[in-house]
Motif scaffolding. Structure first.
Motif, short mmCIF file in Angstrom:
data_model
loop_
_atom_site.label_atom_id
_atom_site.label_comp_id
_atom_site.label_asym_id
_atom_site.label_seq_id
_atom_site.Cartn_x
_atom_site.Cartn_y
_atom_site.Cartn_z
N LEU A 100 1.18 0.41 -9.90
CA LEU A 100 0.78 1.81 -10.08
C LEU A 100 -0.71 1.98 -9.85
O LEU A 100 -1.14 2.89 -9.11
CB LEU A 100 1.18 2.29 -11.47
N PHE A 101 -1.53 1.13 -10.47
CA PHE A 101 -2.98 1.28 -10.33
C PHE A 101 -3.45 0.89 -8.93
O PHE A 101 -4.42 1.45 -8.42
CB PHE A 101 -3.70 0.47 -11.40
N HIS A 102 -2.76 -0.06 -8.30
CA HIS A 102 -3.09 -0.39 -6.92
C HIS A 102 -2.91 0.83 -6.04
O HIS A 102 -3.77 1.15 -5.20
CB HIS A 102 -2.21 -1.54 -6.43
N HIS A 103 -1.82 1.56 -6.22
CA HIS A 103 -1.57 2.76 -5.43
C HIS A 103 -2.66 3.80 -5.68
O HIS A 103 -3.19 4.41 -4.74
CB HIS A 103 -0.21 3.35 -5.78
N TRP A 104 -3.00 4.03 -6.96
CA TRP A 104 -4.02 5.04 -7.28
C TRP A 104 -5.37 4.67 -6.68
O TRP A 104 -6.06 5.52 -6.10
CB TRP A 104 -4.14 5.21 -8.80
N LEU A 105 -5.74 3.41 -6.78
CA LEU A 105 -7.05 2.98 -6.29
C LEU A 105 -7.11 3.03 -4.76
O LEU A 105 -8.16 3.36 -4.18
CB LEU A 105 -7.37 1.58 -6.79
N LYS A 106 -6.01 2.72 -4.09
CA LYS A 106 -5.99 2.84 -2.63
C LYS A 106 -6.15 4.30 -2.22
O LYS A 106 -6.84 4.61 -1.22
CB LYS A 106 -4.70 2.27 -2.07
N ARG A 107 -5.55 5.22 -2.96
CA ARG A 107 -5.71 6.64 -2.65
C ARG A 107 -7.15 7.10 -2.92
O ARG A 107 -7.72 7.89 -2.15
CB ARG A 107 -4.73 7.47 -3.47
N GLN A 108 -7.74 6.62 -4.02
CA GLN A 108 -9.14 6.96 -4.29
C GLN A 108 -10.05 6.39 -3.20
O GLN A 108 -11.03 7.04 -2.79
CB GLN A 108 -9.56 6.41 -5.66
N SER A 109 -9.74 5.20 -2.75
CA SER A 109 -10.51 4.60 -1.66
C SER A 109 -10.41 5.45 -0.39
O SER A 109 -11.40 5.64 0.33
CB SER A 109 -10.01 3.18 -1.41
N PHE A 110 -9.23 5.97 -0.13
CA PHE A 110 -9.03 6.86 1.02
C PHE A 110 -9.94 8.08 0.92
O PHE A 110 -10.55 8.50 1.92
CB PHE A 110 -7.56 7.28 1.09
N ASP A 147 0.83 -1.20 0.00
CA ASP A 147 0.00 0.00 0.00
C ASP A 147 0.87 1.26 0.00
O ASP A 147 1.95 1.28 0.60
CB ASP A 147 -0.91 0.01 1.22
N PRO A 148 0.41 2.31 -0.67
CA PRO A 148 1.18 3.56 -0.70
C PRO A 148 1.06 4.30 0.63
O PRO A 148 0.16 4.03 1.43
CB PRO A 148 0.51 4.34 -1.83
N PRO A 149 1.94 5.26 0.87
CA PRO A 149 1.77 6.12 2.06
C PRO A 149 0.45 6.87 1.98
O PRO A 149 -0.07 7.15 0.89
CB PRO A 149 2.96 7.09 1.97
N GLY A 150 -0.12 7.19 3.12
CA GLY A 150 -1.37 7.93 3.14
C GLY A 150 -1.21 9.33 2.58
O GLY A 150 -0.14 9.94 2.71
N ASP A 198 4.00 8.84 -9.87
CA ASP A 198 4.09 7.42 -10.23
C ASP A 198 4.16 7.24 -11.74
O ASP A 198 4.94 6.42 -12.25
CB ASP A 198 2.88 6.66 -9.68
N ILE A 199 3.34 8.00 -12.46
CA ILE A 199 3.33 7.91 -13.93
C ILE A 199 4.67 8.39 -14.49
O ILE A 199 5.24 7.76 -15.39
CB ILE A 199 2.16 8.73 -14.51
N GLU A 200 5.18 9.48 -13.95
CA GLU A 200 6.46 10.00 -14.41
C GLU A 200 7.58 9.00 -14.17
O GLU A 200 8.45 8.79 -15.03
CB GLU A 200 6.77 11.31 -13.71
N SER A 201 7.54 8.34 -13.01
CA SER A 201 8.57 7.34 -12.70
C SER A 201 8.52 6.16 -13.67
O SER A 201 9.55 5.62 -14.06
CB SER A 201 8.39 6.86 -11.26
#
Length: 367
Positions: free
Chosen positions: A335-345, A233-236, A296-299
């Motif tokens: 990448l998408f897991h990180h984005w979706l976890k942030r959207q879930s937040f 999971d990404p940082p909050g 994330d996309i840039e990386s």
């Protein structure tokens, strides 16, 4: 035909849903196993039994695997209207490249599996909700039961799949389950993400947003399990308000203070309050979420997008140019897991569907 609510009553069946409400453990297990036995019998029906309703008959392993997913993707492509949406573009690419080549079993399948009625005596009285059904791989129905289990608990799904294998002689692998979990979750994404850009006034926007994010998160998790990709999971997100944070809190209070009406009016009021709450969280954390995703996309791509739209378009191009290359699926899944976890937040605590932010699918055959 009933005018209010607008629906067609096809048949009246006795019984109730949700076998988790059965108090006796032995009766609960019997009801669930009886349901699986009925599913096994449905899957054994001859394909020509459906000639009268002219169901399209897939022939190849690819056609069988994608028989529901391909039409859903076509609907998505039409309704998204040319807008770059790399999440679902990657989903379709992944599904087409991971078709189970060794599967040619064809049955009538209710993809939205796990829905049945039972009575107080412990008898299954009927199966319900067949609008998402067609001919396909029977393993897809077993995978769909994972989504039903997120709201109506079905018990030990691995045990039920093993029981199904005993009844049918079929062999269901973990990868097969994960493929069709990704596929059916993808169907939800294909059909619902376009609503985030073009919604009707009567639709509960935040509820649909919950469904989009949750089912897409489960889709990505299934891909990761299929490909043995470890997810972290990404940082909050960091709170960095765009403007007056009090504005959304005031709006939530204002909406909730409105007079109560009938059940439909109260639902609409609560839906508006949930949307105001979500917009407040976007105000507070949205800049952090967007910056993290663009980073994330840039990386991944090596390009520095000018803004959000450019980031989405650039990622879409990158998927077309590099999709399927060694290591790219794993990178995109993360990448998408990180984005979706942030959207879930951002959706936490917003509306009646907010429980979805905390739900993960039950593993099946998780060796």
């Amino acid at each position: 035909m009933i005018d209010d609510p607008l629906c067609i009553v096809m048949e009246m069946l006795p019984g109730r849903i949700d076998s988790a409400t059965i108090a006796d453990a032995a009766q609960q297990r019997k009801v669930r196993e009886d349901f699986m036995a009925i599913i096994a019998r449905v899957h054994a029906l001859p394909i020509n039994a459906f000639d009268a309703v002219r169901l399209p008959v897939p022939r190849t392993a690819e056609e069988i695997a994608l028989n529901l997913y391909a039409p859903s993707q076509a609907i998505f492509a039409e309704r998204i209207g040319g807008r770059p949406w790399p999440l679902m573009e990657f989903a379709w690419s992944w599904l087409t490249r991971n078709v189970p080549k060794d599967r040619d079993r064809l049955s009538f399948v209710n993809f939205d599996g796990g829905q049945f009625l039972f009575d107080d005596a412990g008898h299954v009285t009927g199966l319900i909700d067949f609008e998402v059904s067609s001919l396909g791989d029977p393993a897809a129905e077993l995978s769909g039961m994972r989504l039903r289990d997120s709201t109506e608990k079905l018990g030990d799904l691995t045990a039920l799949v093993r029981h199904y294998e005993t009844l049918t002689g079929d062999t269901i692998s973990r990868k097969l389950i994960e493929f069709h979990t990704a596929g059916f979750c993808g169907v939800n994404g294909f059909l619902m993400w376009p609503l985030m850009f073009d919604s009707a006034p009567e639709q509960d926007f935040v509820a649909y947003q919950h469904y989009c994010v949750a089912t897409s998160r489960w889709m990505i998790s299934a891909m990761a399990a299929h490909d043995d990709v470890l997810l972290e999971d990404p940082p909050g997100p960091t709170r960095d308000p765009l403007g007056f944070a009090q504005a959304s809190r005031h709006l939530v209070r204002h909406v909730k203070a409105m007079p109560c009406g009938d059940a439909a009016a109260d639902y609409q009021r609560d839906s508006v309050a949930a949307q105001a709450l979500h917009l407040g969280r976007v105000n507070d954390y949205g800049q952090s979420v967007r910056a993290a995703h663009i980073a994330d996309i840039e990386s991944l791509t090596g390009e520095t997008p000018a803004d959000w739209e450019a980031a989405q378009a650039g990622l879409s191009r990158w998927i077309v140019e590099h999709g399927g290359e060694p290591g790219t699926d794993a990178a995109l899944i993360r990448l998408f897991h990180h984005w979706l976890k942030r959207q879930s937040f951002l959706l936490e605590g917003c509306g009646q569907a907010a429980y979805l932010t905390e739900v993960d699918l039950q593993p099946i055959l998780d060796d």
